[in-house]
Write an enzyme that holds these catalytic residues in place. Structure first.
Site, PDB file in Angstrom:
ATOM      1  N   CYS A  12       0.860  -1.167   0.000  1.00 23.20           N
ATOM      2  CA  CYS A  12       0.000   0.000   0.000  1.00 23.20           C
ATOM      3  C   CYS A  12       0.906   1.230   0.000  1.00 23.20           C
ATOM      4  O   CYS A  12       2.125   1.126   0.174  1.00 23.20           O
ATOM      5  CB  CYS A  12      -0.916   0.014   1.226  1.00 23.20           C
ATOM      6  SG  CYS A  12      -0.027   0.117   2.804  1.00 23.20           S
ATOM      7  N   HIS A  74       3.192   2.344  10.699  1.00 22.72           N
ATOM      8  CA  HIS A  74       2.156   2.093  11.704  1.00 22.72           C
ATOM      9  C   HIS A  74       1.925   3.265  12.648  1.00 22.72           C
ATOM     10  O   HIS A  74       0.901   3.334  13.321  1.00 22.72           O
ATOM     11  CB  HIS A  74       2.534   0.876  12.563  1.00 22.72           C
ATOM     12  CG  HIS A  74       2.782  -0.366  11.769  1.00 22.72           C
ATOM     13  ND1 HIS A  74       4.017  -0.662  11.226  1.00 22.72           N
ATOM     14  CD2 HIS A  74       1.968  -1.397  11.434  1.00 22.72           C
ATOM     15  CE1 HIS A  74       3.945  -1.824  10.594  1.00 22.72           C
ATOM     16  NE2 HIS A  74       2.717  -2.280  10.695  1.00 22.72           N
ATOM     17  N   CYS A  96       2.266   6.511   8.176  1.00 20.72           N
ATOM     18  CA  CYS A  96       1.314   6.605   7.071  1.00 20.72           C
ATOM     19  C   CYS A  96       0.378   7.792   7.303  1.00 20.72           C
ATOM     20  O   CYS A  96      -0.150   7.961   8.412  1.00 20.72           O
ATOM     21  CB  CYS A  96       0.513   5.312   6.985  1.00 20.72           C
ATOM     22  SG  CYS A  96      -0.843   5.374   5.787  1.00 20.72           S
ATOM     23  N   HIS A 128      -0.653  -4.651  18.570  1.00 13.57           N
ATOM     24  CA  HIS A 128      -0.239  -4.260  17.222  1.00 13.57           C
ATOM     25  C   HIS A 128       0.296  -2.831  17.265  1.00 13.57           C
ATOM     26  O   HIS A 128      -0.214  -1.974  17.982  1.00 13.57           O
ATOM     27  CB  HIS A 128      -1.425  -4.354  16.262  1.00 13.57           C
ATOM     28  CG  HIS A 128      -1.076  -4.145  14.824  1.00 13.57           C
ATOM     29  ND1 HIS A 128      -0.883  -2.892  14.283  1.00 13.57           N
ATOM     30  CD2 HIS A 128      -0.879  -5.033  13.809  1.00 13.57           C
ATOM     31  CE1 HIS A 128      -0.589  -3.014  13.003  1.00 13.57           C
ATOM     32  NE2 HIS A 128      -0.581  -4.300  12.685  1.00 13.57           N
ATOM     33  N   GLU A 130       0.170  -0.265  15.289  1.00  9.42           N
ATOM     34  CA  GLU A 130      -0.774   0.817  15.001  1.00  9.42           C
ATOM     35  C   GLU A 130      -1.719   1.052  16.172  1.00  9.42           C
ATOM     36  O   GLU A 130      -2.012   2.194  16.536  1.00  9.42           O
ATOM     37  CB  GLU A 130      -1.583   0.518  13.738  1.00  9.42           C
ATOM     38  CG  GLU A 130      -2.550   1.646  13.391  1.00  9.42           C
ATOM     39  CD  GLU A 130      -3.519   1.303  12.284  1.00  9.42           C
ATOM     40  OE1 GLU A 130      -4.662   1.796  12.326  1.00  9.42           O
ATOM     41  OE2 GLU A 130      -3.142   0.540  11.361  1.00  9.42           O
ATOM     42  N   THR A 166      -6.708   0.526  10.942  1.00 11.58           N
ATOM     43  CA  THR A 166      -6.921   0.778   9.516  1.00 11.58           C
ATOM     44  C   THR A 166      -6.865  -0.473   8.643  1.00 11.58           C
ATOM     45  O   THR A 166      -7.414  -0.475   7.535  1.00 11.58           O
ATOM     46  CB  THR A 166      -5.892   1.785   8.976  1.00 11.58           C
ATOM     47  OG1 THR A 166      -4.576   1.240   9.136  1.00 11.58           O
ATOM     48  CG2 THR A 166      -5.995   3.118   9.697  1.00 11.58           C
ATOM     49  N   SER A 229       1.625 -10.404   9.714  1.00  9.63           N
ATOM     50  CA  SER A 229       0.793  -9.374   9.116  1.00  9.63           C
ATOM     51  C   SER A 229      -0.682  -9.548   9.449  1.00  9.63           C
ATOM     52  O   SER A 229      -1.318 -10.527   9.039  1.00  9.63           O
ATOM     53  CB  SER A 229       0.980  -9.359   7.593  1.00  9.63           C
ATOM     54  OG  SER A 229       0.053  -8.488   6.987  1.00  9.63           O
ATOM     55  N   SER A 273       1.616  -5.643   2.788  1.00 10.32           N
ATOM     56  CA  SER A 273       2.996  -5.654   3.261  1.00 10.32           C
ATOM     57  C   SER A 273       3.865  -6.638   2.470  1.00 10.32           C
ATOM     58  O   SER A 273       4.979  -6.946   2.866  1.00 10.32           O
ATOM     59  CB  SER A 273       3.031  -6.029   4.753  1.00 10.32           C
ATOM     60  OG  SER A 273       2.350  -7.254   4.978  1.00 10.32           O
TER      61      SER A 273
END
Length: 294
Positions: A12, A74, A96, A128, A130, A166, A229, A273
């Site tokens: 992405c 992240h 991001c 995680h 993020e 996200t 992931s 990823s």
């Protein structure tokens, strides 16, 4: 046997941006530290290690002084930036833009909900990177939910504001939204005080219908992703539900010849990823396998 790589799979924007920043820095730096895996793909991490990227954890970060540290896509909680100031660290911030915008939304919602005795709930994977960055916007007071039993942490008589990591599944988010609405009704709470925010990245969510169509086109589908992931697990679930002859691999060494017996077409796809060079390597290996099973 026809082997096709899904042109819509792979990095992405956020991941591609972070890796490009790392490569640019390493053109004139022998070593660049990165807080956590730059991407949840072991093969790519190993490639960048060869260029000088060194993965560190939070304990190691606290020991660093006067050097450069990359912040991956992240995002990070506020305390990371505070530590950088204290230790004179130059941060190469590759967060991001979609994640940064969400962090700001969570922070604003938390400030507002605090005045209303409300609760911030994040649909995401505990631990995680993020999610850690998002909960940091709430002073680590946000409630993290992944499954229905996790909802027991919420007081449904008080206002609830829901966000999503996200990269989570869209279907999973709306299922969680429905469950919260049902719990609020059962607790005789105010449904009007429930604010659900679909904060899933559209570059991620739009891949789900595209992957379903891709999986339908092939006899066998090989999904390439790092096992860490979260996005990879979610997208593989979509592929596997569509095509029973779907297989999750981390690299070409995990391919098994018997998977391709009788197959006329093989599709290769991956997570946000997954680097394109890795999917190409898998495709090349499968073409060799095709000669064996022909």
């Amino acid at each position: 046997m026809n082997v096709t790589i899904d042109k819509n799979s792979g990095y992405c924007f956020g991941v591609e941006f972070a890796i490009q920043m790392a490569e640019d820095e390493l053109e004139h730096e022998e070593t660049l530290y990165c807080l956590g895996d730059i991407v949840h793909n072991r093969m790519e991490v190993e490639r960048l290690h060869g260029l000088g990227l060194r993965i560190i954890d939070r304990e190691q970060l606290a020991e660093l002084h006067d050097c450069k540290v990359l912040i991956r896509a992240h995002g990070e909680p506020p305390e990371t930036y505070e530590l950088a100031l204290r230790n004179n660290l130059e941060l190469i911030d590759a967060s991001c833009p979609v994640v940064l915008k969400l962090q700001n939304r969570v922070k604003h919602a938390y400030d507002t909900s605090t005045r209303q005795n409300g609760q911030i709930v994040i649909y995401g994977q505990p631990g995680h990177a993020e999610v850690t960055g998002l909960t940091g916007q709430t002073g680590n007071r946000a409630i993290i939910v992944m499954t229905e039993p996790d909802l027991d942490q919420i007081d449904f008589t008080r206002p609830v504001t829901l966000f999503s990591q996200t990269t989570k599944s869209t279907a999973g988010f709306y299922r969680m939204k429905q469950l919260i609405e049902e719990r609020i009704a059962a607790a005789k709470g105010e449904i009007a005080s429930f604010d659900a925010n679909d904060s899933i990245c559209r570059q991620v969510s739009n891949r789900e219908p595209a992957l379903r169509k891709f999986a339908e086109l092939h006899d066998v589908v090989i999904f390439v992703s790092g096992r860490k992931s979260s996005n990879g697990k979610a997208l593989f679930s979509v592929v596997n539900q569509t095509n029973a002859r779907s297989y999750f691999i981390e690299n070409e060494q995990e391919l098994q010849t018997e998977w391709f017996l009788g197959a006329q077409s093989v599709g290769i796809c991956g997570a946000t990823s997954t680097p394109m060079w890795l999917m190409q390597r898998v495709a090349d290996h499968i073409e060799q396998v095709a000669l064996e099973v022909a």
